[in-house]
Design a protein around this motif. Structure first.
Motif, PDB file in Angstrom:
ATOM      1  N   GLU A 159       0.844  -1.202   0.000  1.00 24.57           N
ATOM      2  CA  GLU A 159       0.000   0.000   0.000  1.00 24.57           C
ATOM      3  C   GLU A 159       0.878   1.250   0.000  1.00 24.57           C
ATOM      4  N   ILE A 160       1.996   1.183  -0.733  1.00 22.80           N
ATOM      5  CA  ILE A 160       2.959   2.289  -0.772  1.00 22.80           C
ATOM      6  C   ILE A 160       2.488   3.337  -1.776  1.00 22.80           C
ATOM      7  N   ASN A 161       2.293   4.565  -1.311  1.00 17.39           N
ATOM      8  CA  ASN A 161       1.826   5.641  -2.169  1.00 17.39           C
ATOM      9  C   ASN A 161       3.002   6.443  -2.738  1.00 17.39           C
ATOM     10  N   ASP A 162       2.697   7.565  -3.401  1.00 23.31           N
ATOM     11  CA  ASP A 162       3.747   8.378  -4.030  1.00 23.31           C
ATOM     12  C   ASP A 162       4.804   8.829  -3.028  1.00 23.31           C
ATOM     13  N   ILE A 163       4.362   9.250  -1.847  1.00 21.60           N
ATOM     14  CA  ILE A 163       5.304   9.734  -0.838  1.00 21.60           C
ATOM     15  C   ILE A 163       6.220   8.604  -0.390  1.00 21.60           C
ATOM     16  N   GLY A 164       5.656   7.428  -0.192  1.00 19.60           N
ATOM     17  CA  GLY A 164       6.460   6.284   0.218  1.00 19.60           C
ATOM     18  C   GLY A 164       7.503   5.910  -0.810  1.00 19.60           C
ATOM     19  N   VAL A 165       7.123   5.923  -2.083  1.00 23.04           N
ATOM     20  CA  VAL A 165       8.078   5.607  -3.143  1.00 23.04           C
ATOM     21  C   VAL A 165       9.146   6.699  -3.237  1.00 23.04           C
ATOM     22  N   GLN A 166       8.736   7.948  -2.957  1.00 28.00           N
ATOM     23  CA  GLN A 166       9.703   9.044  -2.986  1.00 28.00           C
ATOM     24  C   GLN A 166      10.790   8.839  -1.936  1.00 28.00           C
ATOM     25  N   TYR A 167      10.409   8.338  -0.752  1.00 26.88           N
ATOM     26  CA  TYR A 167      11.416   8.037   0.279  1.00 26.88           C
ATOM     27  C   TYR A 167      12.459   7.066  -0.266  1.00 26.88           C
ATOM     28  N   LEU A 168      11.986   6.021  -0.960  1.00 30.30           N
ATOM     29  CA  LEU A 168      12.900   5.022  -1.498  1.00 30.30           C
ATOM     30  C   LEU A 168      13.748   5.603  -2.622  1.00 30.30           C
ATOM     31  N   ALA A 169      13.155   6.476  -3.432  1.00 29.07           N
ATOM     32  CA  ALA A 169      13.902   7.078  -4.534  1.00 29.07           C
ATOM     33  C   ALA A 169      15.013   7.990  -4.021  1.00 29.07           C
ATOM     34  N   ASN A 170      14.752   8.660  -2.914  1.00 29.05           N
ATOM     35  CA  ASN A 170      15.724   9.635  -2.406  1.00 29.05           C
ATOM     36  C   ASN A 170      17.017   9.002  -1.905  1.00 29.05           C
ATOM     37  N   ILE A 171      16.963   7.717  -1.534  1.00 25.73           N
ATOM     38  CA  ILE A 171      18.163   7.089  -0.966  1.00 25.73           C
ATOM     39  C   ILE A 171      19.093   6.543  -2.035  1.00 25.73           C
ATOM     40  N   LEU A 172      18.682   6.601  -3.302  1.00 23.04           N
ATOM     41  CA  LEU A 172      19.491   5.987  -4.351  1.00 23.04           C
ATOM     42  C   LEU A 172      20.845   6.665  -4.530  1.00 23.04           C
ATOM     43  N   GLN A 173      20.942   7.930  -4.140  1.00 22.27           N
ATOM     44  CA  GLN A 173      22.240   8.592  -4.234  1.00 22.27           C
ATOM     45  C   GLN A 173      23.214   8.088  -3.179  1.00 22.27           C
ATOM     46  N   ASP A 174      22.688   7.711  -2.008  1.00 19.67           N
ATOM     47  CA  ASP A 174      23.550   7.237  -0.925  1.00 19.67           C
ATOM     48  C   ASP A 174      23.798   5.736  -1.016  1.00 19.67           C
ATOM     49  N   ASN A 175      22.792   4.989  -1.451  1.00 17.33           N
ATOM     50  CA  ASN A 175      22.930   3.538  -1.511  1.00 17.33           C
ATOM     51  C   ASN A 175      23.328   3.115  -2.915  1.00 17.33           C
ATOM     52  N   THR A 176      24.511   2.531  -3.022  1.00 15.83           N
ATOM     53  CA  THR A 176      24.991   2.069  -4.321  1.00 15.83           C
ATOM     54  C   THR A 176      25.018   0.545  -4.409  1.00 15.83           C
ATOM     55  N   THR A 177      24.492  -0.115  -3.381  1.00 12.42           N
ATOM     56  CA  THR A 177      24.513  -1.581  -3.332  1.00 12.42           C
ATOM     57  C   THR A 177      23.269  -2.190  -3.957  1.00 12.42           C
ATOM     58  N   LEU A 178      22.121  -1.551  -3.759  1.00  8.16           N
ATOM     59  CA  LEU A 178      20.855  -2.102  -4.230  1.00  8.16           C
ATOM     60  C   LEU A 178      20.862  -2.252  -5.743  1.00  8.16           C
ATOM     61  N   GLU A 179      20.571  -3.462  -6.227  1.00  9.99           N
ATOM     62  CA  GLU A 179      20.602  -3.751  -7.651  1.00  9.99           C
ATOM     63  C   GLU A 179      19.208  -3.929  -8.234  1.00  9.99           C
ATOM     64  N   GLU A 180      18.252  -4.322  -7.405  1.00  8.66           N
ATOM     65  CA  GLU A 180      16.901  -4.564  -7.912  1.00  8.66           C
ATOM     66  C   GLU A 180      15.880  -4.126  -6.869  1.00  8.66           C
ATOM     67  N   LEU A 181      14.951  -3.291  -7.297  1.00  7.78           N
ATOM     68  CA  LEU A 181      13.877  -2.820  -6.432  1.00  7.78           C
ATOM     69  C   LEU A 181      12.572  -2.970  -7.191  1.00  7.78           C
ATOM     70  N   LYS A 182      11.698  -3.863  -6.728  1.00  9.73           N
ATOM     71  CA  LYS A 182      10.423  -4.117  -7.391  1.00  9.73           C
ATOM     72  C   LYS A 182       9.302  -3.425  -6.631  1.00  9.73           C
ATOM     73  N   LEU A 183       8.575  -2.547  -7.342  1.00  9.29           N
ATOM     74  CA  LEU A 183       7.493  -1.787  -6.721  1.00  9.29           C
ATOM     75  C   LEU A 183       6.207  -1.879  -7.521  1.00  9.29           C
ATOM     76  N   ASN A 184       6.201  -2.624  -8.616  1.00  9.25           N
ATOM     77  CA  ASN A 184       5.018  -2.668  -9.457  1.00  9.25           C
ATOM     78  C   ASN A 184       3.823  -3.224  -8.690  1.00  9.25           C
ATOM     79  N   ASN A 185       2.641  -2.835  -9.164  1.00 10.86           N
ATOM     80  CA  ASN A 185       1.376  -3.223  -8.536  1.00 10.86           C
ATOM     81  C   ASN A 185       1.165  -2.571  -7.177  1.00 10.86           C
TER      82      ASN A 185
END
Length: 407
Positions: free
Chosen positions: A208-234
């Motif tokens: 039940e992740i909305n736009d704000i929740g996905v934005q939190y995850l998007a914002n960390i991509l500059q700091d986190n360089t380890t994550l290779e796959e993030l599935k959020l569809n549906n």
């Protein structure tokens, strides 16, 4: 409760008391201070006290009530005098609160995930029912993947998993699909990913992740360089495909085709992955397909394309691009030296935009195919452009009423 109190007052020599009660709300029967005073004043001989009290709550976003329930049972009376250890847990799947003594714990086993706190350990624990793979890997000391799909752990469970991820050094994959995780849970996970250096795969569909929740995850991509796959569809967010594409472009240096045509990515969402496209410097050729984009989205994309040396195919058909967006793309074509195919069919481009492309192609010898069919270009200009430059394709268009291509 008063009737039961009167009954107990008739048994002052009671040695063993066992109570099981399911309540509609939290009341005095859950109150450790109440029981402490009552036992000290009336049940002098009581040496064994077993109880299980349960109730259901709708306040699943706040677990501070567990602290308030367990606190009275941390007194000297319970721990040092009587040596009665009490547990309090919350089961997200059933929204159930349970308060019970150690001696009653064998009667209340559950296969559902639960949050637990006790009178001797005030730190929360998230307890999960392990599957066969987890049991095997745990025994072998090689637990690297947690598959927790369809456990309804909600934001509370996500918070405690996030606390673990901040310091955990072996888990590389985490599947949390179908868990009722919302905006707050996404924020907790994002906070954990800022410092986590091992997690490579995070699966979060059907939450039940909305736009704000996905934005939190998007914002960390500059700091986190380890994550290779993030599935959020549906999920419920329009940012999902954009963030997924950001991860894919950033980490997959061999990708040759990125098709987002069926994804609902608008102008704002384009910003999330154009930086990844801009920073991708490998020599492999790329093709890119995008829909639900207008003039502003094209501007963001063109900013990235100015320095991109890998994109050879760009499909922007079936969008809302007008003459302003066409101007951005035409300016890009004047300098771009890799793009060979540009598809802009069925947009809102008129004569002004088409003319800009004609000017750009005079100096661009790399582009081989420019599709502008189904736009708002006059028949006279279509015929002239196709005659002057065979790279233009303007007279084939899609008829939505007949569902077929015409010429």
């Amino acid at each position: 409760m008063e009737d039961f109190k009167c009954l107990l007052l008739l048994t002052p020599s009671l040695v063993h008391l066992k109570l099981v009660s399911s309540r509609s709300k939290i009341d005095s029967i859950f109150d450790g201070s109440y029981w402490e005073q009552f036992i000290q004043n009336n049940l002098f001989s009581l040496s064994k006290f077993q109880f299980l009290f349960t109730c259901y709550t709708n306040n699943s976003d706040d677990i501070s009530f567990l602290d308030s329930l367990i606190l009275p049972f941390q007194s000297s009376f319970w721990l040092n005098v009587k040596h009665w250890v009490v547990f309090c847990d919350y089961i997200p799947r059933q929204s159930e609160i349970r308060l019970y003594t150690t001696s009653a714990s064998n009667d209340i086993k559950t296969r559902s995930p639960k949050l637990e706190v006790s009178s001797i350990n005030s730190k929360y624990r998230l307890l999960l029912y392990s599957n066969e793979d987890m049991d095997y890997n745990s025994r072998e000391g090689t637990l690297t993947t947690l598959y927790l799909s369809n456990n309804q752990i909600s934001d509370i469970g996500a918070q405690h998993l996030a606390d673990t991820l901040q310091n955990h050094q072996t888990i590389t994959g985490l599947n949390l699909s179908q868990n009722q995780i919302g905006e707050r849970g996404a924020q907790h996970l994002a906070d954990a990913l800022k410092n986590n250096k091992t997690l490579k795969i995070l699966i979060l569909p059907y939450n039940e992740i909305n736009d704000i929740g996905v934005q939190y995850l998007a914002n960390i991509l500059q700091d986190n360089t380890t994550l290779e796959e993030l599935k959020l569809n549906n999920t419920l967010s329009g940012y999902c495909a954009a963030v997924e594409a950001t991860i894919e472009l950033r980490n997959n240096k061999t990708i040759t085709r990125l098709n987002l045509w069926e994804k609902t990515i608008g102008d704002e969402e384009v910003q999330h992955f154009v930086n990844a496209l801009e920073n991708n410097r490998v020599s492999y050729h790329h093709s890119f397909c995008l829909s639900h984009t207008g003039d502003n989205g094209v501007k963001y994309l063109c900013d990235a394309l100015r320095n991109n040396i890998t994109l050879v195919e760009l499909n922007l058909g079936y969008n809302q691009i007008g003459d302003i967006g066409a101007q951005y793309l035409a300016d890009t074509l004047k300098k771009n030296e890799t793009l060979m195919t540009l598809n802009l069919e069925l947009n809102q481009i008129g004569d002004a935009g088409a003319q800009q492309f004609a000017f750009a192609l005079k100096n661009n010898k790399i582009l081989k195919d420019l599709r502008l069919d189904g736009n708002k270009i006059s028949t006279e200009l279509q015929n002239r452009l196709e005659t002057e430059d065979k790279r233009f394709c303007l007279t084939i268009y899609y008829d939505p009423d007949l569902y077929s291509y015409k010429k």
